[in-house]
Design an enzyme around this catalytic site. Structure first.
Site, mmCIF file in Angstrom:
data_model
loop_
_atom_site.group_PDB
_atom_site.id
_atom_site.type_symbol
_atom_site.label_atom_id
_atom_site.label_comp_id
_atom_site.label_asym_id
_atom_site.label_seq_id
_atom_site.Cartn_x
_atom_site.Cartn_y
_atom_site.Cartn_z
ATOM 1 N N GLU A 2 0.837 -1.212 0.000
ATOM 2 C CA GLU A 2 0.000 0.000 0.000
ATOM 3 C C GLU A 2 0.866 1.255 0.000
ATOM 4 O O GLU A 2 0.609 2.212 -0.744
ATOM 5 C CB GLU A 2 -0.902 -0.020 1.223
ATOM 6 C CG GLU A 2 -1.735 1.228 1.430
ATOM 7 C CD GLU A 2 -2.235 1.333 2.863
ATOM 8 O OE1 GLU A 2 -2.485 2.467 3.305
ATOM 9 O OE2 GLU A 2 -2.364 0.292 3.532
ATOM 10 N N ASP A 26 0.778 3.872 -3.101
ATOM 11 C CA ASP A 26 0.360 5.257 -2.877
ATOM 12 C C ASP A 26 1.287 6.232 -3.604
ATOM 13 O O ASP A 26 0.830 7.170 -4.271
ATOM 14 C CB ASP A 26 0.347 5.536 -1.371
ATOM 15 C CG ASP A 26 0.059 6.987 -1.051
ATOM 16 O OD1 ASP A 26 -1.086 7.423 -1.233
ATOM 17 O OD2 ASP A 26 0.993 7.699 -0.620
ATOM 18 N N ASN A 53 -7.210 1.272 0.503
ATOM 19 C CA ASN A 53 -5.854 0.781 0.752
ATOM 20 C C ASN A 53 -5.525 -0.421 -0.127
ATOM 21 O O ASN A 53 -4.379 -0.593 -0.561
ATOM 22 C CB ASN A 53 -5.696 0.402 2.225
ATOM 23 C CG ASN A 53 -5.764 1.601 3.151
ATOM 24 O OD1 ASN A 53 -5.610 2.738 2.712
ATOM 25 N ND2 ASN A 53 -6.003 1.359 4.424
ATOM 26 N N GLU A 79 -4.438 0.658 -3.605
ATOM 27 C CA GLU A 79 -3.039 1.096 -3.573
ATOM 28 C C GLU A 79 -2.095 -0.095 -3.485
ATOM 29 O O GLU A 79 -1.042 -0.114 -4.134
ATOM 30 C CB GLU A 79 -2.816 2.046 -2.403
ATOM 31 C CG GLU A 79 -3.519 3.382 -2.571
ATOM 32 C CD GLU A 79 -3.322 4.311 -1.392
ATOM 33 O OE1 GLU A 79 -3.390 5.536 -1.600
ATOM 34 O OE2 GLU A 79 -3.106 3.819 -0.259
#
Length: 226
Positions: free
Chosen positions: A41, A45, A114, A117
């Site tokens: 994650e 991101d 999440n 990502e």
């Protein structure tokens, strides 16, 4: 994760993993295993932020840094990622611990965001930056076509209200229809009624505000504003 399920989610994502364990890890919440998706994650991101920033830079050569920052924030924020997760039905494929499963974690916006990502991070590790960039741009194609500097950064409720006011029409009304779940993990269902339309719009969310925004967004689509 069995072979049939893995094939189905990869078909939805538009990408086939060489290393299937990366797909499994991306879909695994920390409540289910010590080999969970939080590091993926973190990586995803940063990759997403770069890809969207680059796309905006290329698509909008004459806007300033402030507008680009606001548009990027709109495109990478949690509720946008959760929308993508809903479109992919990611909740069906999440690996959750029993506690999260019972409390409805498979539909929780933060967990879904999440996971998107984490999938980006896992696809990058399984392939390369060019492949994951092309995939992200495919996922975001319609959103990138619609977004523009200025009022698109306003939330759906605000845009709906301003649109109706500009047409000298009555403001929308919002009503709670149902609240499901325990206090710490509720799902709200809201009806939005617009006097000029013969139907009401149903919105759902983990808070009243999010459900109202969802309903307002659907009203904007019906009105042809979005």
């Amino acid at each position: 994760m069995n072979h049939i399920v893995a094939n189905k989610i990869q078909q939805i994502l538009g990408y086939t993993f060489t290393h299937q364990e990366l797909l499994k890890q991306a879909l695994t919440h920390r409540s289910a295993s010590s080999k969970h998706n939080e590091r993926l994650e973190f990586l995803g991101d940063s990759i997403l932020s770069f890809v969207i920033a680059n796309a905006l830079y290329q698509h909008f050569p004459y806007i300033d840094e402030g507008d680009m920052s606001r548009m990027r924030a709109t495109l990478v924020r949690g509720n946008t990622l959760a929308e993508i997760a809903y479109e992919f039905d990611l909740g069906e494929y999440l690996q959750l611990g029993q506690g999260e499963l019972k409390s409805g974690g498979f539909r929780r916006e933060s967990i879904l965001a999440n996971t998107v990502e984490a999938l980006i991070g896992s696809i990058y590790l399984d392939s390369n930056i060019k492949t994951v960039e092309e995939l992200i741009l495919k996922w975001y194609e319609k959103r990138l076509e619609k977004i523009s500097p200025g009022d698109t950064q306003k939330d759906p409720k605000t845009r709906l209200q301003e649109y109706l006011q500009s047409k000298h029409l009555s403001l929308p009304s919002y009503f709670i229809v149902e609240v499901y779940g325990e206090a710490h993990n509720q799902l709200f269902t809201i009806h939005c009624e617009v006097s000029t339309l013969s139907t009401s719009f149903i919105g759902k969310g983990t808070s009243r505000r999010k459900a109202e925004q969802d309903a307002a967004r659907k009203a904007l689509i019906k009105l042809g504003v979005e």
